[in-house]
Design a protein around this motif. Structure first.
Motif, PDB file in Angstrom:
ATOM      1  N   ALA A 141      17.667   1.615  -7.567  1.00 51.79           N
ATOM      2  CA  ALA A 141      16.468   3.143  -7.784  1.00 51.79           C
ATOM      3  C   ALA A 141      16.279   4.533  -7.193  1.00 51.79           C
ATOM      4  CB  ALA A 141      14.803   2.945  -7.861  1.00 51.79           C
ATOM      5  N   ARG A 142      16.991   3.879  -6.231  1.00 54.11           N
ATOM      6  CA  ARG A 142      17.172   5.224  -4.875  1.00 54.11           C
ATOM      7  C   ARG A 142      18.584   5.949  -4.792  1.00 54.11           C
ATOM      8  NH1 ARG A 142      12.854   3.762  -1.409  1.00 54.11           N
ATOM      9  NH2 ARG A 142      11.792   4.670  -2.547  1.00 54.11           N
ATOM     10  N   ILE A 143      19.595   4.999  -5.408  1.00 53.34           N
ATOM     11  CA  ILE A 143      20.589   5.549  -5.484  1.00 53.34           C
ATOM     12  C   ILE A 143      21.260   6.314  -6.327  1.00 53.34           C
ATOM     13  CG2 ILE A 143      21.824   4.099  -7.506  1.00 53.34           C
ATOM     14  CD1 ILE A 143      24.705   3.595  -6.111  1.00 53.34           C
ATOM     15  N   ARG A 144      20.241   6.863  -7.518  1.00 48.37           N
ATOM     16  CA  ARG A 144      20.282   7.757  -8.233  1.00 48.37           C
ATOM     17  C   ARG A 144      18.922   9.116  -7.819  1.00 48.37           C
ATOM     18  NH1 ARG A 144      20.353   3.965 -12.321  1.00 48.37           N
ATOM     19  NH2 ARG A 144      17.587   3.419 -12.586  1.00 48.37           N
ATOM     20  N   ALA A 145      18.890   8.535  -6.558  1.00 49.22           N
ATOM     21  CA  ALA A 145      17.471  10.039  -6.049  1.00 49.22           C
ATOM     22  C   ALA A 145      18.737  11.049  -5.613  1.00 49.22           C
ATOM     23  CB  ALA A 145      16.688  10.102  -4.907  1.00 49.22           C
ATOM     24  N   TYR A 146      18.282  11.904  -5.768  1.00 51.37           N
ATOM     25  CA  TYR A 146      18.898  13.464  -4.677  1.00 51.37           C
ATOM     26  C   TYR A 146      18.111  13.277  -3.311  1.00 51.37           C
ATOM     27  CZ  TYR A 146      20.834  14.898  -9.447  1.00 51.37           C
ATOM     28  OH  TYR A 146      21.146  14.797 -10.093  1.00 51.37           O
ATOM     29  N   ARG A 206      38.736   3.615  -4.013  1.00 50.48           N
ATOM     30  CA  ARG A 206      38.338   2.751  -5.216  1.00 50.48           C
ATOM     31  C   ARG A 206      38.538   3.397  -6.410  1.00 50.48           C
ATOM     32  NH1 ARG A 206      38.847  -0.881  -0.887  1.00 50.48           N
ATOM     33  NH2 ARG A 206      37.609  -2.023  -0.269  1.00 50.48           N
ATOM     34  N   ASP A 207      37.972   2.489  -7.716  1.00 47.74           N
ATOM     35  CA  ASP A 207      38.038   3.145  -8.516  1.00 47.74           C
ATOM     36  C   ASP A 207      36.222   3.828  -8.578  1.00 47.74           C
ATOM     37  OD1 ASP A 207      36.416   0.896  -9.098  1.00 47.74           O
ATOM     38  OD2 ASP A 207      37.912  -0.180 -10.515  1.00 47.74           O
ATOM     39  N   ARG A 208      36.193   3.822 -10.068  1.00 49.20           N
ATOM     40  CA  ARG A 208      34.315   4.528  -9.718  1.00 49.20           C
ATOM     41  C   ARG A 208      33.394   3.037  -9.567  1.00 49.20           C
ATOM     42  NH1 ARG A 208      32.949   9.361 -10.994  1.00 49.20           N
ATOM     43  NH2 ARG A 208      34.850  10.803 -11.139  1.00 49.20           N
ATOM     44  N   ARG A 209      33.879   1.793 -10.638  1.00 57.02           N
ATOM     45  CA  ARG A 209      32.487   1.152 -10.492  1.00 57.02           C
ATOM     46  C   ARG A 209      32.506   0.453  -9.396  1.00 57.02           C
ATOM     47  NH1 ARG A 209      31.862  -1.700 -15.687  1.00 57.02           N
ATOM     48  NH2 ARG A 209      30.754  -3.314 -14.801  1.00 57.02           N
ATOM     49  N   ALA A 210      33.688  -0.403  -8.518  1.00 60.93           N
ATOM     50  CA  ALA A 210      33.675  -0.715  -7.116  1.00 60.93           C
ATOM     51  C   ALA A 210      32.968   0.199  -5.794  1.00 60.93           C
ATOM     52  CB  ALA A 210      36.015  -0.697  -7.183  1.00 60.93           C
ATOM     53  N   ALA A 211      33.390   1.033  -5.808  1.00 60.35           N
ATOM     54  CA  ALA A 211      32.844   2.855  -4.878  1.00 60.35           C
ATOM     55  C   ALA A 211      31.337   2.503  -5.296  1.00 60.35           C
ATOM     56  CB  ALA A 211      33.118   3.850  -5.209  1.00 60.35           C
ATOM     57  N   ARG A 212      30.833   2.375  -6.874  1.00 56.41           N
ATOM     58  CA  ARG A 212      29.421   2.253  -7.074  1.00 56.41           C
ATOM     59  C   ARG A 212      28.587   0.891  -6.356  1.00 56.41           C
ATOM     60  NH1 ARG A 212      25.042   0.829 -10.418  1.00 56.41           N
ATOM     61  NH2 ARG A 212      23.222   2.501 -10.424  1.00 56.41           N
ATOM     62  N   GLN A 213      29.677   0.041  -6.790  1.00 56.33           N
ATOM     63  CA  GLN A 213      28.823  -1.030  -6.150  1.00 56.33           C
ATOM     64  C   GLN A 213      28.726  -1.966  -4.389  1.00 56.33           C
ATOM     65  OE1 GLN A 213      27.867  -4.049  -7.253  1.00 56.33           O
ATOM     66  NE2 GLN A 213      27.111  -3.075  -9.835  1.00 56.33           N
ATOM     67  N   GLN A 247      27.248  10.250  -3.214  1.00 57.73           N
ATOM     68  CA  GLN A 247      28.284  11.254  -2.214  1.00 57.73           C
ATOM     69  C   GLN A 247      28.326  10.098  -1.525  1.00 57.73           C
ATOM     70  OE1 GLN A 247      25.325  14.265   0.006  1.00 57.73           O
ATOM     71  NE2 GLN A 247      24.155  13.954  -1.847  1.00 57.73           N
ATOM     72  N   ILE A 248      27.905   9.280  -1.373  1.00 60.01           N
ATOM     73  CA  ILE A 248      28.478   7.904  -0.910  1.00 60.01           C
ATOM     74  C   ILE A 248      29.633   7.358  -1.655  1.00 60.01           C
ATOM     75  CG2 ILE A 248      27.983   5.589  -0.163  1.00 60.01           C
ATOM     76  CD1 ILE A 248      24.679   6.034  -0.064  1.00 60.01           C
ATOM     77  N   ALA A 249      29.213   7.078  -2.548  1.00 61.40           N
ATOM     78  CA  ALA A 249      30.718   6.251  -3.438  1.00 61.40           C
ATOM     79  C   ALA A 249      31.939   7.539  -3.704  1.00 61.40           C
ATOM     80  CB  ALA A 249      30.603   6.901  -4.960  1.00 61.40           C
ATOM     81  N   SER A 291      25.053  -1.583  -1.973  1.00 56.83           N
ATOM     82  CA  SER A 291      25.227  -2.724  -0.880  1.00 56.83           C
ATOM     83  C   SER A 291      25.246  -1.913   0.158  1.00 56.83           C
ATOM     84  CB  SER A 291      26.570  -3.539  -0.996  1.00 56.83           C
ATOM     85  OG  SER A 291      27.803  -2.808  -0.323  1.00 56.83           O
ATOM     86  N   LEU A 292      26.097  -1.263   0.550  1.00 62.73           N
ATOM     87  CA  LEU A 292      25.406  -0.373   1.907  1.00 62.73           C
ATOM     88  C   LEU A 292      24.598   0.746   1.571  1.00 62.73           C
ATOM     89  CD1 LEU A 292      28.655   2.050   2.410  1.00 62.73           C
ATOM     90  CD2 LEU A 292      27.873   0.983   3.909  1.00 62.73           C
ATOM     91  N   LEU A 293      23.090   1.125   0.735  1.00 61.69           N
ATOM     92  CA  LEU A 293      21.901   1.082   0.533  1.00 61.69           C
ATOM     93  C   LEU A 293      21.211  -0.130   1.390  1.00 61.69           C
ATOM     94  CD1 LEU A 293      22.215   4.150  -2.263  1.00 61.69           C
ATOM     95  CD2 LEU A 293      21.813   4.032   0.208  1.00 61.69           C
ATOM     96  N   ARG A 294      21.796  -1.132   0.288  1.00 57.39           N
ATOM     97  CA  ARG A 294      20.929  -2.393   0.759  1.00 57.39           C
ATOM     98  C   ARG A 294      20.957  -2.748   2.304  1.00 57.39           C
ATOM     99  NH1 ARG A 294      23.070  -5.279  -3.061  1.00 57.39           N
ATOM    100  NH2 ARG A 294      21.629  -4.443  -4.561  1.00 57.39           N
TER     101      ARG A 294
END
Lengths: 348, 325
Positions: free
Chosen positions: A168-173, A145-152, A134-136, A156-159
Motif C-alpha cells: 500500500a505504501r509504495i503508492r503513497a505520495y 532493470r525493467d519496470r516490473r523488476a524495479a518495482r519488485q 521514485q525508488i523504482a 523489497s527495499l521498503l520491506r
C-alpha cells in the motif's frame, strides 16, 4: 620537469587498501556579498570500508558543507572548492578524485556508489511522484532493470527499511507519510543501488527520540548488511557513541580532533571537545549539580575567523601564544589526532 | 515544595480541534489534542512536561494560559478562575503569566528595538514611566546577561541564544509569577542551550517563579524540573517527582522514552517502541498507548487506565502493576 609535475597533479590521489574515502586538506569557500565565507578550511578525513565516521559540530562548523562537497552538491550555491582532494574508491575498485570528475560521471556515481540522506526528507523526495515510482526510477537508471523488476526491488527495499504494508505504501505520495516514515523511504532510496558510502546529514534531528532510536537501529542494520561505509553528520555528541566507530569534531571550519569514538568521548584531547561534552545534560548527572557548563563566548564569524587557534577566545586553557600560532593537526597516537598547541601538557 | 495551595491548578483540561466537515460534508471526528488533564504548579515550582510531537504538550501549555479556549475543564492561577475573566480582565491578568516560545521571533516584534519591546510591558503592566521604566529595562537586560548598550538593537541583530535571552527578558518585564516555556532551548546549539538553561534556572530560583517547562528533550527536563509529567496522545501517562520518574519509571512509555535517550543504554538493551504515535482523531480504545506498548495485554484495549498514585506524588496510568521496567 614541468611536464612531470603536471602529470603528478593529474594522477588521482592515492588510497590505501581497505579505504573508501580520503579527504585531504579540503577547502570550500562561499563567495557572498558580505565577503568570503571559508566554510571548510583544511579538512582532512579518512574512511575505511564498512566504517562509520561521525562528524560532529555546532551550526556553522562546516560539517554539512563537508558532506555536500564530497557529494559535489554545491553547484547551485555560491560555494566553490578552492583546494584539496577527495579520493574515493568506486565499486569497480577504481580510485577517483571526486573533485576532478566530469559532472556526467559524478552523476552516475551519485546514488550508485555514494548516496546521501538529509534531515528533511521532503527536500529530496519529489512531491509529485509516489514513493514507489521514485525508488523504482533510481533502480531503473542505475541498475538498468525493467519496470516490473524495479518495482519488485522497490517493494523489497521498503520491506527492508521496516515500512509496514509496503504494497500500500509504495503508492503513497511523500506528504502522506509521517516524518519517520519518510526518513525510512529516504533510506530505501539511498540503498536502492547498494552504495559503498552513505552520507547521512542529521538524519534523525527532526524526529522524536523514540523514532530516532528506530532509525538509528535501522541504519546500523542496513549498514552491516550492505557492508557500507557511512559518514554520520550530527550536532549531537550523545548520538555519536551509538552510531560511529570514529568521530571528527569540527569547530569553525576545521577538524579539531579526530579519533576512535571511545577514546575521544572518554578522554578528549581538545579543550573544545571537552567543553562540548560538559555542556550536554547527561543522565549520570549528580544530584547536587551546579548547572551545565556552557562554553563562554560566541562562535567566531566565518567571515573573519580569529588568528591563531580558532577556539582560543573561548578556551579556558588558552595561553598568549594560542592567539598567534595556528595549531596543526598532530597525532596523539596512530589513530587519534588533535589540533591544539597545548595537547601534550593538558589533562582534560 | 508545594505544601501551600498551588499557584496554578488545572482540572479536566480538554481540547478538541474540529477538522473540516461542515455545510455539505459530514462532520469529521475532531483532533483530540488534550483529554482531561489535571495539573498543579506550586509557587516556585518547575513542572516539566514531556512527550513526543503530537502528545499535546504545546496545546496544554496554551490552554493553561488561556491562549487557547479549552473545550472543557478549568484553570485557576493564584486563585483566579481564568474562565470567569472578561477579555479586558484577562488582558490585565496576563501580566502574571507569560510564555516563552521555541522561536524567539514569535514573541518579539522585528520592527521594535529591544528597548521598545521591554518598555511596552513595563509601562503597560507596571505603570512605570520615563527614567524609572528605562532603569527597569536596563535591569532586565542585565538579569539575562545582556548590556544596556544592546537595547538599541533590533532582534535580528542578535544571535539565537541572545535572542532567546531577550525573549526571556520581555517575558519577565511584567513581573509575572508563572511562565510557560515551550521548547525554549530546542533550536539552540548545545553550548548556547546550556547557557539559556542555566539562565532560566537561576532566574526561576531567584524570582521564585512557577514554571511549566515543555520539552521533548528529557535530559534538559531532568535538570530543570521538580516534577515531570509525561503526556501521550493528550493524556497523562505518568507524573512524579523528577528523581523518582527518572530512577524508577512506572509507565512503559516513560521507560521507553528514557531508554531512547542516546547514550542512556546500550542499544541492544533498549526497548524500541514499534510504530508511531497514532492519529489523535482516532485514538486507540482503552489505553491509548497500547498499540505501541510491548507489555500490552487484552484488557488494555478495553480498560481506560486511571491515573493512580503509586507513591507520594507519583501517579501512573497503566493497569499493569506487575512490570519491572
Amino acid at each position: 620537469m614541468a611536464r612531470s609535475e603536471t602529470l603528478l597533479a593529474e594522477r588521482p590521489p592515492a588510497l590505501e587498501p581497505g579505504r573508501v574515502l580520503a579527504v585531504r586538506d579540503l577547502q570550500t569557500f562561499f563567495f557572498t556579498e558580505a565577503g568570503v565565507v571559508k566554510a571548510v578550511n583544511g579538512v582532512t578525513l579518512g574512511l575505511a570500508e564498512g566504517e562509520t565516521l561521525a562528524i560532529v559540530g555546532e551550526s556553522g562548523s562546516g560539517k554539512s558543507v563537508t558532506g555536500l562537497t564530497v557529494m559535489r552538491l554545491l553547484a547551485r550555491t555560491s560555494g566553490r572548492v578552492v583546494g584539496g582532494s577527495v579520493a574515493f574508491r568506486s565499486r569497480d575498485g577504481e580510485t577517483l578524485d571526486l573533485l576532478a570528475l566530469p559532472e556526467a560521471q559524478m552523476q552516475r556515481l551519485r546514488g550508485r556508489d555514494i548516496a546521501m540522506i538529509f534531515q528533511d526528507p521532503m527536500s529530496s523526495l519529489n512531491p509529485m511522484f509516489t514513493v514507489g515510482e521514485q525508488i523504482a526510477e533510481s533502480i531503473r537508471i542505475h541498475k538498468g532493470r525493467d519496470r516490473r523488476a524495479a518495482r519488485q526491488e522497490a517493494l523489497s527495499l521498503l520491506r527492508e527499511v521496516g515500512i509496514s504494508d509496503p504494497e500500500a505504501r509504495i503508492r503513497a505520495y511523500p506528504h502522506q507519510l509521517s516524518g519517520g516514515m519518510r526518513q525510512r523511504v529516504m533510506i530505501a532510496l539511498a540503498l536502492a543501488c547498494g552504495p559503498r558510502l552513505l552520507i547521512a546529514d542529521e538524519p534523525t534531528t527532526a524526529l522524536d527520540v523514540t523514532i530516532q532510536a528506530q532509525i538509528i537501529a535501522l541504519l546500523k542494520d542496513v549498514q552491516q548488511r550492505h557492508r557500507m561505509a557511512m559518514i554520520f553528520i550530527t550536532h549531537d555528541l550523545k548520538l555519536v557513541g551509538e552510531v560511529a566507530d570514529r568521530v571528527a569534531v569540527m569547530y569553525a571550519s576545521q577538524v579539531v580532533e579526530e579519533g576512535p569514538v571511545a577514546d575521544v568521548l572518554a578522554a578528549p584531547r581538545h579543550p573544545y571537545t571537552r567543553a562540548l561534552l560538559d555542556c550536554i545534560p547527561r543522565r549520570d548527572y549528580d544530584a547536587d549539580h551546579t548547572g551545565l557548563k556552557p562554553i563562554p563566548g560566541l562562535l567566531p564569524s566565518p567571515l573573519d575567523p580569529p588568528e591563531g587557534c580558532r577556539f582560543h577566545a573561548r578556551c579556558t586553557f588558552a595561553e598568549p601564544r594560542c592567539a598567534a600560532v595556528e595549531p596543526a593537526l598532530e597525532a596523539v597516537d596512530a589513530a587519534h589526532d588533535v589540533r591544539c598547541l597545548r595537547w601534550r601538557e593538558l589533562s582534560l | 515544595m508545594s505544601a501551600a495551595a498551588p499557584l496554578v491548578e488545572a482540572r479536566g483540561l480538554t481540547k478538541h480541534f474540529p477538522t473540516g466537515g461542515g455545510f455539505l460534508s459530514r462532520a469529521k471526528p475532531p483532533v483530540r489534542a488534550v483529554e482531561g488533564v489535571d495539573l498543579t504548579v506550586g509557587a516556585g515550582e518547575v513542572l516539566g512536561v514531556v512527550g513526543e510531537s503530537g502528545s499535546g504538550k504545546s496545546t496544554l501549555g496554551r490552554l493553561v494560559l488561556r491562549l487557547l479556549e479549552a473545550s472543557g475543564g478549568e484553570v485557576s492561577v493564584d486563585g483566579t478562575d481564568l474562565a470567569t475573566l472578561s477579555a479586558g480582565e484577562l488582558r490585565a491578568f496576563r501580566r502574571h503569566m507569560q510564555m516563552i516560545f521555541q522561536d524567539p521571533f514569535a514573541s518579539l516584534n522585528a520592527r521594535m528595538t529591544v528597548r521598545e519591546a521591554l518598555l511596552e510591558p513595563i509601562t503597560l503592566h507596571r505603570g512605570a514611566k520615563g527614567r524609572e521604566a528605562e532603569a527597569m529595562a536596563v535591569e532586565l537586560m542585565r538579569s539575562v546577561g545582556l548590556t544596556a548598550e544592546q537595547m538599541k538593537r533590533y532582534p535580528r541583530a542578535f544571535s539565537g541564544g541572545q535572542r532567546q535571552r531577550v525573549a526571556i527578558a520581555r517575558a519577565l518585564a511584567s513581573a509575572p509569577r508563572f511562565i510557560v516555556a515551550d521548547e525554549p532551548v530546542s533550536a539552540l546549539d548545545v553550548s548556547v542551550q546550556a547557557e539559556v538553561v542555566n539562565l532560566l534556572q537561576s532566574l526561576q530560583r531567584d524570582l521564585g517563579l512557577s514554571l511549566m517547562f515543555i520539552s521533548h528533550d528529557l535530559s534538559v527536563v531532568e535538570i530543570i524540573s521538580d516534577r515531570v509529567m509525561v503526556l501521550y496522545l493528550g493524556r497523562v501517562m505518568e507524573i512524579a517527582p523528577t528523581e523518582a520518574l527518572y530512577r524508577a519509571p512506572a509507565h512503559p512509555y516513560t521507560a521507553a522514552l528514557l531508554q531512547a535517550i542516546p547514550g542512556a543504554r546500550s542499544p541492544g538493551d533498549r526497548m524500541i517502541l514499534k510504530g508511531e504515535i497514532p492519529s489523535p482523531t482516532a485514538p486507540p480504545s482503552g489505553c491509548v498507548f497500547r498499540t505501541r506498548c510491548p507489555f500490552a495485554i487484552d484488557d488494555c484495549a478495553s480498560t481506560v487506565p486511571t491515573l493512580d498514585e503509586i507513591a507520594p506524588g507519583h501517579q501512573k496510568a497503566c493497569i499493569r502493576d506487575d512490570l519491572s521496567l
